[in-house]
Design a protein around this motif. Structure first.
Motif, PDB file in Angstrom:
ATOM      1  N   MET A  97       0.851  -1.191   0.000  1.00 15.37           N
ATOM      2  CA  MET A  97       0.000   0.000   0.000  1.00 15.37           C
ATOM      3  C   MET A  97       0.891   1.247   0.000  1.00 15.37           C
ATOM      4  N   THR A  98       0.520   2.267  -0.748  1.00 12.27           N
ATOM      5  CA  THR A  98       1.303   3.485  -0.817  1.00 12.27           C
ATOM      6  C   THR A  98       1.402   4.172   0.546  1.00 12.27           C
ATOM      7  N   PRO A  99       2.581   4.749   0.884  1.00 16.56           N
ATOM      8  CA  PRO A  99       2.715   5.488   2.139  1.00 16.56           C
ATOM      9  C   PRO A  99       2.098   6.880   2.074  1.00 16.56           C
ATOM     10  N   LEU A 100       1.570   7.268   0.926  1.00 17.19           N
ATOM     11  CA  LEU A 100       0.896   8.557   0.818  1.00 17.19           C
ATOM     12  C   LEU A 100      -0.346   8.578   1.702  1.00 17.19           C
ATOM     13  N   PRO A 101      -0.788   9.760   2.121  1.00 18.51           N
ATOM     14  CA  PRO A 101      -2.055   9.838   2.862  1.00 18.51           C
ATOM     15  C   PRO A 101      -3.181   9.166   2.076  1.00 18.51           C
ATOM     16  N   ARG A 102      -4.014   8.411   2.772  1.00 16.01           N
ATOM     17  CA  ARG A 102      -5.078   7.649   2.101  1.00 16.01           C
ATOM     18  C   ARG A 102      -6.025   8.562   1.328  1.00 16.01           C
ATOM     19  N   ALA A 103      -6.317   9.709   1.918  1.00 17.27           N
ATOM     20  CA  ALA A 103      -7.241  10.632   1.251  1.00 17.27           C
ATOM     21  C   ALA A 103      -6.649  11.137  -0.065  1.00 17.27           C
ATOM     22  N   LEU A 104      -5.344  11.422  -0.050  1.00 13.12           N
ATOM     23  CA  LEU A 104      -4.683  11.880  -1.279  1.00 13.12           C
ATOM     24  C   LEU A 104      -4.672  10.769  -2.321  1.00 13.12           C
ATOM     25  N   HIS A 105      -4.385   9.570  -1.881  1.00 11.89           N
ATOM     26  CA  HIS A 105      -4.361   8.424  -2.798  1.00 11.89           C
ATOM     27  C   HIS A 105      -5.734   8.247  -3.465  1.00 11.89           C
ATOM     28  N   ARG A 106      -6.792   8.309  -2.685  1.00 10.83           N
ATOM     29  CA  ARG A 106      -8.128   8.131  -3.250  1.00 10.83           C
ATOM     30  C   ARG A 106      -8.466   9.264  -4.222  1.00 10.83           C
ATOM     31  N   GLU A 107      -8.126  10.502  -3.831  1.00  8.71           N
ATOM     32  CA  GLU A 107      -8.462  11.660  -4.662  1.00  8.71           C
ATOM     33  C   GLU A 107      -7.739  11.594  -6.010  1.00  8.71           C
ATOM     34  N   LEU A 108      -6.436  11.291  -6.002  1.00  7.99           N
ATOM     35  CA  LEU A 108      -5.681  11.295  -7.257  1.00  7.99           C
ATOM     36  C   LEU A 108      -5.967  10.060  -8.099  1.00  7.99           C
ATOM     37  N   ALA A 109      -6.314   8.962  -7.468  1.00  4.45           N
ATOM     38  CA  ALA A 109      -6.739   7.793  -8.240  1.00  4.45           C
ATOM     39  C   ALA A 109      -8.021   8.113  -9.003  1.00  4.45           C
ATOM     40  N   ALA A 110      -8.899   8.886  -8.392  1.00  3.13           N
ATOM     41  CA  ALA A 110     -10.138   9.268  -9.069  1.00  3.13           C
ATOM     42  C   ALA A 110      -9.873  10.262 -10.200  1.00  3.13           C
ATOM     43  N   VAL A 111      -8.941  11.175  -9.993  1.00  2.00           N
ATOM     44  CA  VAL A 111      -8.637  12.194 -11.006  1.00  2.00           C
ATOM     45  C   VAL A 111      -7.901  11.591 -12.208  1.00  2.00           C
ATOM     46  N   LEU A 112      -6.961  10.684 -11.949  1.00  5.91           N
ATOM     47  CA  LEU A 112      -6.042  10.209 -12.993  1.00  5.91           C
ATOM     48  C   LEU A 112      -6.393   8.839 -13.561  1.00  5.91           C
ATOM     49  N   GLY A 113      -7.240   8.082 -12.897  1.00  5.02           N
ATOM     50  CA  GLY A 113      -7.589   6.758 -13.411  1.00  5.02           C
ATOM     51  C   GLY A 113      -6.360   5.882 -13.564  1.00  5.02           C
ATOM     52  N   ASP A 114      -6.164   5.301 -14.782  1.00  2.40           N
ATOM     53  CA  ASP A 114      -5.015   4.416 -14.969  1.00  2.40           C
ATOM     54  C   ASP A 114      -3.704   5.193 -15.067  1.00  2.40           C
ATOM     55  N   GLY A 115      -3.782   6.525 -14.968  1.00  2.00           N
ATOM     56  CA  GLY A 115      -2.572   7.343 -14.923  1.00  2.00           C
ATOM     57  C   GLY A 115      -2.049   7.565 -13.519  1.00  2.00           C
ATOM     58  N   TRP A 116      -2.543   6.777 -12.561  1.00  2.00           N
ATOM     59  CA  TRP A 116      -2.067   6.857 -11.176  1.00  2.00           C
ATOM     60  C   TRP A 116      -1.437   5.519 -10.810  1.00  2.00           C
ATOM     61  N   ARG A 117      -0.143   5.512 -10.532  1.00  2.13           N
ATOM     62  CA  ARG A 117       0.592   4.262 -10.316  1.00  2.13           C
ATOM     63  C   ARG A 117       1.241   4.243  -8.932  1.00  2.13           C
ATOM     64  N   VAL A 118       1.004   3.169  -8.187  1.00  2.00           N
ATOM     65  CA  VAL A 118       1.614   3.036  -6.870  1.00  2.00           C
ATOM     66  C   VAL A 118       2.353   1.709  -6.705  1.00  2.00           C
ATOM     67  N   ASP A 119       2.270   0.827  -7.691  1.00  2.00           N
ATOM     68  CA  ASP A 119       2.984  -0.445  -7.619  1.00  2.00           C
ATOM     69  C   ASP A 119       4.492  -0.184  -7.571  1.00  2.00           C
ATOM     70  N   PRO A 120       5.240  -0.820  -6.653  1.00  2.00           N
ATOM     71  CA  PRO A 120       6.682  -0.557  -6.525  1.00  2.00           C
ATOM     72  C   PRO A 120       7.465  -0.793  -7.823  1.00  2.00           C
ATOM     73  N   ASN A 121       7.100  -1.830  -8.568  1.00  2.00           N
ATOM     74  CA  ASN A 121       7.828  -2.105  -9.804  1.00  2.00           C
ATOM     75  C   ASN A 121       7.625  -1.004 -10.836  1.00  2.00           C
ATOM     76  N   GLU A 122       6.431  -0.460 -10.906  1.00  2.00           N
ATOM     77  CA  GLU A 122       6.174   0.635 -11.839  1.00  2.00           C
ATOM     78  C   GLU A 122       6.835   1.926 -11.369  1.00  2.00           C
ATOM     79  N   ARG A 123       6.841   2.150 -10.066  1.00  5.30           N
ATOM     80  CA  ARG A 123       7.490   3.358  -9.541  1.00  5.30           C
ATOM     81  C   ARG A 123       8.990   3.348  -9.789  1.00  5.30           C
TER      82      ARG A 123
END
Length: 460
Positions: free
Chosen positions: A1-27
């Motif tokens: 799970m991303t160490p980013l704040p959960r609220a930020l993670h949810r907000e940007l996942a909604a804004v960016l869709g598949d353009g939001w990546r948190v998987d370690p291999n992709e990062r």
């Protein structure tokens, strides 16, 4: 799970869709640049339009999360490495050429457009964008602007800052801003678009650029001047730039660079050449011969071994291809390389070259010089074995002396690579405290919470 704040993670996942990546291999693919430094971001954003960038910066500001803009990672100073974690914003999906307007000599592009792709699109219109870094085939316009990239043509046509008319950007406040105008003249307020160019993503994220274009020259000719030693070649550079005809390119190679161009790059160069200048002129068919004659006269002088025309366009292309192959070819001499691009006034190039040669002897390390001599911008390459702690320490000590030498000669720390992480500690030697304080005040105005590319450019 991303160490980013959960609220930020949810907000940007909604804004960016598949353009939001948190998987370690992709990062991991966005954790480094061409400086070979590495730090894993907490997330990667791949926006497709400016509204997403605005939403992202506003959300990250609210949570005090760093935002690091990225083109294709060709930077050599660590400017795109997320050393403080946070969100890397890769502009690879914002890669549209929005307009080409030949009558206005301008093009409007998104930051992810590759330099080489832009040049190919402009060629049918008889136009080009002057910045031509070695990485042009795979570096982005946004990255070029962020570092004020130049290249060989900058001697006549200027670097990125000289060839941008207007910018659309998102400041660290999350506010969209518009700087400049799509005209070649303007006297309306501060020149903010030129301020953003070279700011390495520390003031705003560029989301659109209106670029100043130049007509393609109808003809060009290349000269190759061989010299007995680097001192003779350096003196010739000063003569070439003191006479009225401005070359369209003027590149310098020391003896080791000449050997690599011959052995690795495949250039047809004699083994006795101690230094080389590649000189190019462009213009119309009527005036070009006169320009070439003037450049040949200036290139002549004590220490000249030979000077010849590249016989045809194919010969010219081979010569420039060998020059562009130099930087990677240096890895054949040593596994470690520190590549810095100091600048001095053109008249001081002989002293810079002499001083660098003296440092190579003092520190017992190969130091290879080549680059854009017409701007006084030489790439000083310190070569060493990273597995040898003694060599690494000597290379770092020699680097500090190279910077001190350039500054003592009235020059500066970088011409086109920028500051990033690599030169940040040396900035107080180049810029006085009141000016640095003013730069920090500008940074605070654009980015009051310090979320844009923290740890880069300005020293603590």
């Amino acid at each position: 799970m991303t160490p980013l704040p959960r609220a930020l993670h949810r907000e940007l996942a909604a804004v960016l869709g598949d353009g939001w990546r948190v998987d370690p291999n992709e990062r991991l693919a966005y954790a480094y640049d061409n400086s070979r430094r590495q730090a894993l971001p907490d997330a990667v954003a791949l926006p497709v339009e400016r509204g997403q960038v605005v939403a992202l910066v506003r959300a990250c500001r609210a949570h005090r999360v760093p935002v690091i803009a990225r083109g294709r990672g060709t930077n050599t100073t660590g400017a795109a490495v997320p050393v403080a974690g946070g969100v890397v914003v890769s502009f690879e999906r914002m890669n549209r050429i929005l307009a080409i307007r030949p009558g206005d000599r301008c093009a409007v592009v998104e930051p992810g457009v590759l330099n080489g792709e832009l040049q190919a699109a402009l060629e049918p219109h008889g136009l080009f964008w002057p910045p031509d870094p070695t990485s042009a085939g795979y570096s982005t316009v946004g990255g070029n602007l962020a570092c004020n990239a130049g290249g060989p043509r900058a001697v006549k046509y200027g670097a990125s800052r000289d060839n941008v008319l207007a910018l659309g950007a998102v400041a660290g406040t999350g506010e969209p801003i518009r700087c400049g105008t799509a005209t070649t003249k303007g006297a309306t307020g501060y020149d903010l678009q030129r301020l953003l160019v070279g700011s390495e993503g520390t003031l705003a994220l560029i989301v659109e650029a209106t670029l100043r274009l130049t007509p393609l020259p109808p003809a060009r000719r290349a000269l190759r001047a061989l010299y007995r030693d680097v001192a003779a070649a350096a003196r010739a550079v000063a003569r070439l730039m003191a006479q009225p005809v401005t070359p369209s390119m003027l590149e310098f190679m020391d003896a080791t660079a000449v050997r690599l161009a011959r052995e690795v790059g495949g250039a047809d160069l004699p083994p006795e050449a101690g230094a080389l200048l590649m000189i190019e002129a462009d213009g119309d068919a009527q005036t070009l011969p006169h320009a070439v004659e003037a450049l040949m006269r200036a290139a002549a002088g004590e220490g000249l071994v030979a000077i010849d025309d590249a016989a045809d366009e194919a010969a010219r292309e081979r010569l420039w291809a060998a020059r562009k192959a130099l930087s990677p070819a240096l890895r054949t001499l040593a596994p470690g390389k520190i590549n810095e691009d100091v600048v001095v006034p053109v008249s001081r190039i002989p002293e810079l070259v002499d001083g660098v040669q003296a440092l190579a002897r003092e520190f017992a390390l190969p130091i290879v010089c080549f680059g854009h001599a017409g701007n006084g911008n030489l790439h000083v390459n310190l070569l060493f074995d990273p597995a040898d702690a003694g060599q690494g320490a000597r290379a770092e000590a020699a680097l500090a002396r190279v910077f001190a030498l350039a500054l003592a000669l009235g020059g500066t720390l970088s011409g086109e690579h920028g500051i990033g992480l690599a030169k940040r500690a040396f900035l107080p030697q180049a810029i006085d405290p009141p000016t640095l304080a003013l730069m920090r005040a500008v940074k605070a105005a654009f980015d009051p919470d310090g979320i844009l590319n923290p740890g880069k450019l300005l020293p603590d």
